[in-house]
Design a protein around this motif. Sequence first.
Motif, PDB file in Angstrom:
ATOM      1  N   LEU A   1       2.048  10.695   3.117  1.00 13.59           N
ATOM      2  CA  LEU A   1       2.518  10.479   4.486  1.00 13.59           C
ATOM      3  C   LEU A   1       3.797  11.261   4.773  1.00 13.59           C
ATOM      4  O   LEU A   1       4.439  11.063   5.802  1.00 13.59           O
ATOM      5  N   GLY A   2       4.169  12.140   3.826  1.00 11.18           N
ATOM      6  CA  GLY A   2       5.349  12.960   4.025  1.00 11.18           C
ATOM      7  C   GLY A   2       6.645  12.313   3.595  1.00 11.18           C
ATOM      8  O   GLY A   2       7.727  12.792   3.947  1.00 11.18           O
ATOM      9  N   ILE A   3       6.564  11.215   2.812  1.00  9.16           N
ATOM     10  CA  ILE A   3       7.770  10.516   2.384  1.00  9.16           C
ATOM     11  C   ILE A   3       7.909  10.664   0.876  1.00  9.16           C
ATOM     12  O   ILE A   3       7.055  10.229   0.104  1.00  9.16           O
ATOM     13  N   THR A   4       8.992  11.287   0.450  1.00  6.36           N
ATOM     14  CA  THR A   4       9.266  11.514  -0.952  1.00  6.36           C
ATOM     15  C   THR A   4      10.668  11.022  -1.273  1.00  6.36           C
ATOM     16  O   THR A   4      11.411  10.597  -0.385  1.00  6.36           O
ATOM     17  N   ILE A   5      11.041  11.116  -2.533  1.00  9.77           N
ATOM     18  CA  ILE A   5      12.397  10.729  -2.899  1.00  9.77           C
ATOM     19  C   ILE A   5      13.418  11.621  -2.202  1.00  9.77           C
ATOM     20  O   ILE A   5      14.517  11.196  -1.848  1.00  9.77           O
ATOM     21  N   ASP A   6      13.034  12.882  -1.962  1.00 13.42           N
ATOM     22  CA  ASP A   6      13.944  13.794  -1.256  1.00 13.42           C
ATOM     23  C   ASP A   6      14.148  13.330   0.184  1.00 13.42           C
ATOM     24  O   ASP A   6      15.259  13.411   0.720  1.00 13.42           O
ATOM     25  N   THR A   7      13.098  12.847   0.801  1.00 13.92           N
ATOM     26  CA  THR A   7      13.216  12.295   2.155  1.00 13.92           C
ATOM     27  C   THR A   7      14.151  11.102   2.158  1.00 13.92           C
ATOM     28  O   THR A   7      15.042  10.984   3.008  1.00 13.92           O
ATOM     29  N   LEU A   8      13.972  10.194   1.208  1.00 13.62           N
ATOM     30  CA  LEU A   8      14.776   8.977   1.155  1.00 13.62           C
ATOM     31  C   LEU A   8      16.237   9.276   0.836  1.00 13.62           C
ATOM     32  O   LEU A   8      17.130   8.529   1.261  1.00 13.62           O
ATOM     33  N   ARG A   9      16.480  10.327   0.099  1.00 17.33           N
ATOM     34  CA  ARG A   9      17.866  10.684  -0.202  1.00 17.33           C
ATOM     35  C   ARG A   9      18.624  11.092   1.059  1.00 17.33           C
ATOM     36  O   ARG A   9      19.849  11.026   1.092  1.00 17.33           O
TER      37      ARG A   9
ATOM     38  N   GLN B   1       0.811  -1.213   0.000  1.00 13.28           N
ATOM     39  CA  GLN B   1       0.000   0.000   0.000  1.00 13.28           C
ATOM     40  C   GLN B   1       0.845   1.264   0.000  1.00 13.28           C
ATOM     41  O   GLN B   1       0.315   2.377  -0.009  1.00 13.28           O
ATOM     42  N   PHE B   2       2.152   1.083  -0.041  1.00 12.28           N
ATOM     43  CA  PHE B   2       3.078   2.198   0.119  1.00 12.28           C
ATOM     44  C   PHE B   2       3.485   2.789  -1.221  1.00 12.28           C
ATOM     45  O   PHE B   2       3.851   3.951  -1.315  1.00 12.28           O
ATOM     46  N   PHE B   3       3.444   1.989  -2.297  1.00  8.69           N
ATOM     47  CA  PHE B   3       3.899   2.411  -3.613  1.00  8.69           C
ATOM     48  C   PHE B   3       2.779   2.290  -4.640  1.00  8.69           C
ATOM     49  O   PHE B   3       1.930   1.407  -4.549  1.00  8.69           O
ATOM     50  N   ALA B   4       2.815   3.178  -5.636  1.00  8.37           N
ATOM     51  CA  ALA B   4       1.866   3.090  -6.741  1.00  8.37           C
ATOM     52  C   ALA B   4       2.193   1.872  -7.599  1.00  8.37           C
ATOM     53  O   ALA B   4       3.346   1.453  -7.699  1.00  8.37           O
ATOM     54  N   ASP B   5       1.186   1.320  -8.224  1.00  4.49           N
ATOM     55  CA  ASP B   5       1.360   0.169  -9.104  1.00  4.49           C
ATOM     56  C   ASP B   5       1.788   0.674 -10.486  1.00  4.49           C
ATOM     57  O   ASP B   5       1.014   1.322 -11.188  1.00  4.49           O
ATOM     58  N   LEU B   6       3.008   0.359 -10.861  1.00  5.43           N
ATOM     59  CA  LEU B   6       3.534   0.783 -12.158  1.00  5.43           C
ATOM     60  C   LEU B   6       3.503  -0.340 -13.186  1.00  5.43           C
ATOM     61  O   LEU B   6       4.025  -0.181 -14.291  1.00  5.43           O
ATOM     62  N   SER B   7       2.891  -1.466 -12.842  1.00  7.39           N
ATOM     63  CA  SER B   7       3.001  -2.660 -13.692  1.00  7.39           C
ATOM     64  C   SER B   7       2.292  -2.536 -15.030  1.00  7.39           C
ATOM     65  O   SER B   7       2.606  -3.278 -15.963  1.00  7.39           O
ATOM     66  N   GLY B   8       1.323  -1.632 -15.129  1.00  7.90           N
ATOM     67  CA  GLY B   8       0.580  -1.506 -16.384  1.00  7.90           C
ATOM     68  C   GLY B   8      -0.300  -2.698 -16.690  1.00  7.90           C
ATOM     69  O   GLY B   8      -0.643  -2.942 -17.856  1.00  7.90           O
TER      70      GLY B   8
ATOM     71  N   PRO C   1      17.440   6.127   5.145  1.00 11.52           N
ATOM     72  CA  PRO C   1      16.356   5.139   5.154  1.00 11.52           C
ATOM     73  C   PRO C   1      15.146   5.637   5.949  1.00 11.52           C
ATOM     74  O   PRO C   1      15.291   6.348   6.950  1.00 11.52           O
ATOM     75  N   VAL C   2      13.967   5.214   5.491  1.00  8.40           N
ATOM     76  CA  VAL C   2      12.725   5.632   6.140  1.00  8.40           C
ATOM     77  C   VAL C   2      11.902   4.391   6.474  1.00  8.40           C
ATOM     78  O   VAL C   2      11.728   3.506   5.633  1.00  8.40           O
ATOM     79  N   ARG C   3      11.411   4.343   7.696  1.00 12.57           N
ATOM     80  CA  ARG C   3      10.547   3.237   8.103  1.00 12.57           C
ATOM     81  C   ARG C   3       9.144   3.441   7.552  1.00 12.57           C
ATOM     82  O   ARG C   3       8.618   4.557   7.563  1.00 12.57           O
ATOM     83  N   ASN C   4       8.553   2.385   7.086  1.00 15.59           N
ATOM     84  CA  ASN C   4       7.179   2.417   6.620  1.00 15.59           C
ATOM     85  C   ASN C   4       6.262   2.741   7.799  1.00 15.59           C
ATOM     86  O   ASN C   4       6.116   1.929   8.715  1.00 15.59           O
ATOM     87  N   PRO C   5       5.633   3.911   7.800  1.00 24.08           N
ATOM     88  CA  PRO C   5       4.808   4.286   8.955  1.00 24.08           C
ATOM     89  C   PRO C   5       3.521   3.483   9.071  1.00 24.08           C
ATOM     90  O   PRO C   5       2.870   3.516  10.119  1.00 24.08           O
ATOM     91  N   LEU C   6       3.161   2.751   8.022  1.00 25.32           N
ATOM     92  CA  LEU C   6       1.930   1.964   8.057  1.00 25.32           C
ATOM     93  C   LEU C   6       2.160   0.542   8.566  1.00 25.32           C
ATOM     94  O   LEU C   6       1.212  -0.206   8.764  1.00 25.32           O
ATOM     95  N   ALA C   7       3.417   0.160   8.768  1.00 30.09           N
ATOM     96  CA  ALA C   7       3.726  -1.209   9.187  1.00 30.09           C
ATOM     97  C   ALA C   7       3.619  -1.346  10.696  1.00 30.09           C
ATOM     98  O   ALA C   7       4.208  -0.564  11.441  1.00 30.09           O
ATOM     99  N   PRO C   8       2.890  -2.341  11.184  1.00 31.50           N
ATOM    100  CA  PRO C   8       2.805  -2.547  12.630  1.00 31.50           C
ATOM    101  C   PRO C   8       4.098  -3.132  13.175  1.00 31.50           C
ATOM    102  O   PRO C   8       4.806  -3.857  12.477  1.00 31.50           O
TER     103      PRO C   8
ATOM    104  N   ARG D   1       6.628   9.086  -9.227  1.00 30.45           N
ATOM    105  CA  ARG D   1       5.319   8.487  -9.513  1.00 30.45           C
ATOM    106  C   ARG D   1       5.075   7.287  -8.599  1.00 30.45           C
ATOM    107  O   ARG D   1       3.977   7.113  -8.053  1.00 30.45           O
ATOM    108  N   ALA D   2       6.104   6.457  -8.417  1.00 29.50           N
ATOM    109  CA  ALA D   2       5.954   5.279  -7.559  1.00 29.50           C
ATOM    110  C   ALA D   2       5.667   5.666  -6.121  1.00 29.50           C
ATOM    111  O   ALA D   2       4.928   4.976  -5.409  1.00 29.50           O
ATOM    112  N   LEU D   3       6.253   6.766  -5.675  1.00 32.69           N
ATOM    113  CA  LEU D   3       6.121   7.182  -4.274  1.00 32.69           C
ATOM    114  C   LEU D   3       4.910   8.064  -4.017  1.00 32.69           C
ATOM    115  O   LEU D   3       4.752   8.570  -2.897  1.00 32.69           O
ATOM    116  N   ALA D   4       4.048   8.245  -5.003  1.00 36.65           N
ATOM    117  CA  ALA D   4       2.899   9.140  -4.817  1.00 36.65           C
ATOM    118  C   ALA D   4       2.061   8.796  -3.588  1.00 36.65           C
ATOM    119  O   ALA D   4       1.703   9.691  -2.804  1.00 36.65           O
TER     120      ALA D   4
END
Length: 662
Positions: free
Chosen positions: A482-490, A328-335, A493-500, A474-477
């Motif tokens: 949730l405030g996480i972008t490629i700039d954040t990741l650069r 649920q964290f990344f957009a589906d780019l599979s087409g 590392p960022v923990r998935n905030p939705l993961a229990p 696009r993948a990180l949309a």
Amino acid sequence: MYRSSCPLDCYSSCGLLVDTENGRVTAIKGDPGHPLTKGKICIKAKKLLDRLYSPDRILYPLARRNGVWKRISWDDALDLWAGKLTSIKERYGSTAVLHHDASGSNGILRGLGSRFFNIYGGVTEPQGSLCWGSGYAAQLLDFGALQMHEWEDLLNSSTILLWGRDPARTNPHLLGHLRRAAAGGAEIISINPVRVRAGIPGLRHISPRPGTDGALALAMASVIISEDLVDHAFVAEHVHGYQEFASSVREFKPERAAAICGISGAEIESLARRYAMHGPSAILFGYGMQRYANSGRTVRCIDALAAITGNIGIPGGGANYVQRHWKQFFADLSGKEYAQARRLFPWPALARHILEARDPPVRSIVVTRSNPVNQLPNTNLARQAFQAAGFVVVIDFFMTDTAAGADLVLPCTTFLEDEDIVISSWNNYANYTPAVIEPLGECRSELSIFTGLARRLGLLSIFGDLQPEQWLRRALAPAAELGITIDTLRRGPVRNPLAPKVAWENRVFATPSGKYELYSSRAIEMGLEPLPVYRQPASDGEDREKYPYCLITPHHRDFTHSQFWNLESGESLARLPEVEMHPEAGAMMGLNEGESVWVESPGGRLQGIVKFNSDISPGVISVFQGRWISRGGGVNVLTPDIVSDLGDGSCYYDCRCRVVKN
């Protein structure tokens, strides 16, 4: 210095620091600031630099002409490929192309080949898994989705079962947590036909006969129920089908399981009481124990132990197999919405289905991020299938066992030469991997290769003519919300905030009943029993006198499947694969250590060298998987291409063998 992450498909996705000088990478080391791996890396990560600059690396497109490899330009390579795809689709339809993609190099953008082939029209793909498919499908039946506890939560456990898992070989970053748990009083028990040497004080070892773990679990459940060690409150509120399950295992006594598993009834009772009475209790699954025809049933039997004892949704508990929190964290780019057709073949029996395909036949195979001729079971059949396919394209770093039989080989970049985002299915951190040097030779990223191919086929407007950063944004949309972008990741590392941190803490399950399902109506729809049951391994039907030993083909600590075996020098790599056996087994066969032997199974034979190992059960023969066929390996000439009961999983270990002198 750059912060990066290991792209290998394993538990950790280690944080890395990469040094460069004058456009060359000079060092790769662990990143002390990574919140999970904290500066420690394994020997495989240390080999990434050797791989980058290996003299054997393919740096230019190669085409086979009259049986000889010829260097060609990228324009000629892509024109050739595009022409083949066009003619195949016109004559046979798009599903005459098979795309074999796996996780040899993790990264969101490295998987965009699937997008291309969906836009092309939809192709034939493997279904299931050579790795985790059976247990994956089993936990979907039981829980409805896939969750696992964070590693740190083991410090809340009083009992930990390493069920078929050897972290010293496959997950070294877990060892620190296990040792701290043991120091805090937890008892750690390894259930494995090979003794685990992990440096954990007081580690207890139980060695069932391979493929009988389900019988062991059901006998444990029988003890727990008969001695009323059940968490009745949890069962009443959150478990569906308990009464049916309790009735079904009542007669599965430890004595019955002892005859199946080869361990005593007293030991089974002791294990059951420890697990049920000294909680919280955690189960950490490995993957070798679900590489049998009965694999899905086995994992369901083990999951049931957590359910009836209430070790679900609590700190220190869990039946930890894998997680899919990232979905649920990344957009589906599979087409996938563009695919007009799709054909699926079960992965373990892929070669057989390729050879038998008629409507349409498989006329081309495209291989990305994988080495199927080495990794598929029944190697001889796999070779036949790839030879029969017509036009084989391989995108890789090296002339692998698969690439050696291809018609077109295209050189791809490593994670050090292009940017991407790397995640793991076993931890909750996303990691950015920058391009730290220019690509060597004429290597191109998978994204660049498929963009060029889409342009030639007139599909670029749908595929997308974007730069890597644009694709990543696009993948990180979804994550951006949730405030996480490629700039954040650069920045790190960022923990998935939705993961229990604790799986199923809310006790709301994704099953039809909303509860943990011991009784599964979905299983009935799949043609299986609704309750967890034990079925013997398929290889039990083999001639025991002719093939007296169980064969296992585990991972080597120093390699990831077939990766890095080609980097070993002649001095460091044994002349032939090591055939590990207990000294007692060797004595019974009249063998000496270092002696050349043949390992034979109903499927084939492999030459190796005897190595005695007292950690292996006397009835087991072990040969590491992954060694290249071209370098004297190829253990999958022995393994069967049968398909497991759930998830179209592989059955590598469901194999009996014998050892004969050379």
